[in-house]
Design an enzyme around this catalytic site. Structure first.
Site, PDB file in Angstrom:
ATOM      1  N   ARG A  32       0.842  -1.224   0.072  1.00 50.97           N
ATOM      2  CA  ARG A  32      -0.059  -0.056   0.095  1.00 50.97           C
ATOM      3  C   ARG A  32       0.959   1.339   0.071  1.00 50.97           C
ATOM      4  O   ARG A  32       1.859   1.327   0.703  1.00 50.97           O
ATOM      5  CB  ARG A  32      -0.793  -0.133   1.384  1.00 50.97           C
ATOM      6  CG  ARG A  32      -1.578   1.071   1.540  1.00 50.97           C
ATOM      7  CD  ARG A  32      -2.490   1.162   2.831  1.00 50.97           C
ATOM      8  NE  ARG A  32      -3.001   2.495   3.298  1.00 50.97           N
ATOM      9  CZ  ARG A  32      -2.658   2.899   4.370  1.00 50.97           C
ATOM     10  NH1 ARG A  32      -1.596   2.585   5.095  1.00 50.97           N
ATOM     11  NH2 ARG A  32      -3.130   3.981   4.787  1.00 50.97           N
ATOM     12  N   ARG A  73      -8.218  18.810   9.357  1.00 60.77           N
ATOM     13  CA  ARG A  73      -7.307  19.010  10.213  1.00 60.77           C
ATOM     14  C   ARG A  73      -7.363  20.249  10.706  1.00 60.77           C
ATOM     15  O   ARG A  73      -7.740  21.344  10.130  1.00 60.77           O
ATOM     16  CB  ARG A  73      -5.791  18.639   9.795  1.00 60.77           C
ATOM     17  CG  ARG A  73      -5.729  17.297   9.239  1.00 60.77           C
ATOM     18  CD  ARG A  73      -4.414  16.930   8.630  1.00 60.77           C
ATOM     19  NE  ARG A  73      -4.261  15.654   8.050  1.00 60.77           N
ATOM     20  CZ  ARG A  73      -3.785  14.484   8.700  1.00 60.77           C
ATOM     21  NH1 ARG A  73      -3.396  14.613  10.018  1.00 60.77           N
ATOM     22  NH2 ARG A  73      -3.700  13.330   7.912  1.00 60.77           N
ATOM     23  N   LYS A 219     -13.571   2.424   1.970  1.00 61.53           N
ATOM     24  CA  LYS A 219     -12.734   2.758   3.481  1.00 61.53           C
ATOM     25  C   LYS A 219     -13.983   3.033   4.219  1.00 61.53           C
ATOM     26  O   LYS A 219     -14.701   4.066   3.946  1.00 61.53           O
ATOM     27  CB  LYS A 219     -11.858   3.355   3.392  1.00 61.53           C
ATOM     28  CG  LYS A 219     -10.397   3.025   2.928  1.00 61.53           C
ATOM     29  CD  LYS A 219      -9.241   3.819   2.645  1.00 61.53           C
ATOM     30  CE  LYS A 219      -8.760   4.411   4.316  1.00 61.53           C
ATOM     31  NZ  LYS A 219      -7.616   5.170   4.043  1.00 61.53           N
ATOM     32  N   THR A 277      -5.836  -0.839  10.756  1.00 61.39           N
ATOM     33  CA  THR A 277      -5.443   0.052  11.732  1.00 61.39           C
ATOM     34  C   THR A 277      -5.107  -0.589  12.943  1.00 61.39           C
ATOM     35  O   THR A 277      -5.623  -1.346  13.814  1.00 61.39           O
ATOM     36  CB  THR A 277      -6.565   0.957  11.795  1.00 61.39           C
ATOM     37  OG1 THR A 277      -7.210   1.438  10.663  1.00 61.39           O
ATOM     38  CG2 THR A 277      -6.138   1.973  12.803  1.00 61.39           C
TER      39      THR A 277
END
Length: 480
Positions: A32, A73, A219, A277
């Protein structure tokens, strides 16, 4: 043969001389690249290094391009970080310039934040380490009260508890990164923060315009994605349970049940699943996993995941090859359990396609006559995908002439690619040649039963309509 596939993330740690090759030897099935970090040049160099390694070894390893998506963010602080205390007032304001943050306020990359939140809403910063309650919204300013304080540094992520941020899944940056991923030959593209099937369809349209038939991985990171799960799964080619941001939005205690449900949903809809994760997070710094991490990987396999993924453990960790070895050991040991070899998948459902019916019939027969292997001649890998939904422990060998198909099926549980060009083979000799390949590779022996599926029309997609049961060592005449 390990049935569960391992995905490893490339990064600075894998750039060390010889490391990527060690990881391939340790058992990586797909690599990935994470477009949230590093430059296009660095990603291109890693893709080129992978091609060099696989070319030398005669392998096809899949490549996943993971798009960043609308990762919301905070911007930077004047001094790099601040300390927030419970009860402090703190404002998030998209109109603030970068590097203007202090103990009272900070900028935000998402200009529509004020539109998406209401007083009483809860914002989670830095993966939930900082918790803010929205007190008021005035123009662009979101004024908050600190519920859980701590150190807060530059560029940390923001989530809205319970979901509800309306940012689209594909940003301007993602469009550029997608084009770059096509150029370097990515086999799959992961769409981050998808909230609807439309996000997946948009990504597919962009890929088609770029001339790519790469698969799309949805995802699951948003509450909204869970509410639209069936439509998203149907639109995608595979899904990834990205437990970081998803856990922040829905709460970590909810994750185990959601993971099990998503794996079951995807299996029922014939889609591969990646569990991701923090699976082996401690191995970023330590040479062995914690017992909790061992259980986490094993439970994902028992739930039925196709692949388990490593992120920081390999991209920035001290022991990229060791963590792959450790994960492979856990996979192999867990796969010995009876639960991983039983399946009731679609046992009472109708099959609408002949090739799908052949695939399901093959698995039923293989499981009941103790077949040693299944050899599926395939153009696109679809037959192998359907077969891999049935838990059996019997290796499914994807015989294909297409390198892209060989890399794609690397994601499917129980499936192993073998290069074989049937268009250059006499149809009457095909079965013998297939068995010869399996014998040379020592995958079968005399007396073993092998099931072979293929189509009457060689080289045509969706043409699988033939199942033959072969006992190794018998002549073709005896087997027809």
């Amino acid at each position: 043969m390990r049935r569960t596939k391992i995905i490893a993330t490339l990064g600075p740690a894998t750039d060390n001389p010889g490391m990527m090759e060690k990881m391939v030897d340790a058992g990586v099935d797909l690599f990935r690249i994470n477009y949230s970090h590093q430059t296009h040049l660095e990603h291109r160099e890693r893709a080129r290094a992978l091609l060099d390694i696989t070319g030398k070894k005669g392998l096809e390893i899949g490549l996943i391009a993971d798009l960043q998506g609308p990762k919301i963010r905070i911007r930077r602080f004047q001094n790099g970080r601040i300390l927030l205390r419970e009860g402090d007032d703190f404002t998030l304001d998209p109109s603030l310039p970068d590097a203007a943050g202090d103990e009272t306020q900070v900028g935000v990359t998402y200009r529509a934040l004020a539109r998406d939140v209401d007083p009483g809403g809860v914002l989670l910063l830095d993966d939930g380490r900082i918790i803010l309650e929205v007190v008021s919204v005035i123009k662009t300013k979101v004024r908050c009260k600190v519920l859980l304080g701590g150190k807060l540094s530059d560029n940390k992520g923001i989530n809205l508890k319970g979901g509800g941020l309306s940012a689209g899944a594909l940003t301007r940056k993602d469009h550029k990164d997608l084009q770059h991923g096509v150029e370097i030959g990515a086999d799959y593209f992961a769409v981050s923060f998808a909230s609807s099937a439309a996000d997946i369809e948009q990504a597919r349209s962009l890929l088609q315009k770029a001339g790519s038939n790469a698969g799309i991985i949805a995802k699951f990171e948003r509450q909204e994605a869970l509410e639209n799960a069936d439509a998203i799964i149907e639109a995608a080619d595979a899904i990834m349970i990205a437990r970081g941001d998803l856990g922040v939005e829905i709460g970590d205690a909810s994750l185990p049940a959601v993971q099990k449900k998503l794996i079951t949903q995807a299996q029922d809809m014939d889609r591969p699943v990646i569990t991701a994760t923090q699976m082996m997070e401690s191995m970023i710094y330590n040479p062995v996993p914690t017992r909790a991490e061992v259980f986490d990987v094993a439970n994902a396999i028992l739930d039925g995941t196709d692949a388990v993924m490593l992120s920081g453990e390999t991209s920035i960790g001290k022991f990229p090859d060791r963590v792959v070895q450790a994960m492979a050991r856990i996979c192999e040991e867990t796969e010995k359990q009876k639960e991983t070899r039983e399946s009731h998948h679609r046992i009472s459902q109708e099959f609408k396609r002949v090739d799908e019916a052949i695939a399901m019939s093959t698995m039923y027969a293989a499981n009941h006559i103790k077949a040693r292997a299944i050899a599926a001649l395939t153009e696109t890998g679809s037959t192998c995908l359907w077969m891999s939904r049935i838990s059996s422990g019997i290796p499914i060998l994807a015989f294909t002439r297409h390198a892209s198909t060989m890399r794609k099926v690397r994601l499917y549980r129980d499936v192993y690619p073998i290069h074989f060009d049937i268009t250059h083979t006499d149809p009457l000799e095909a079965n013998k040649e297939i068995i010869d390949v399996l014998l040379r590779r020592k995958l079968v022996g005399k007396g073993d039963i092998v099931l072979v599926t293929k189509g009457d029309l060689r080289g045509h997609r969706g043409g699988t309509n033939n199942l033959k049961i072969i006992r190794v060592g018998e002549t073709t005449e005896q087997l027809t």
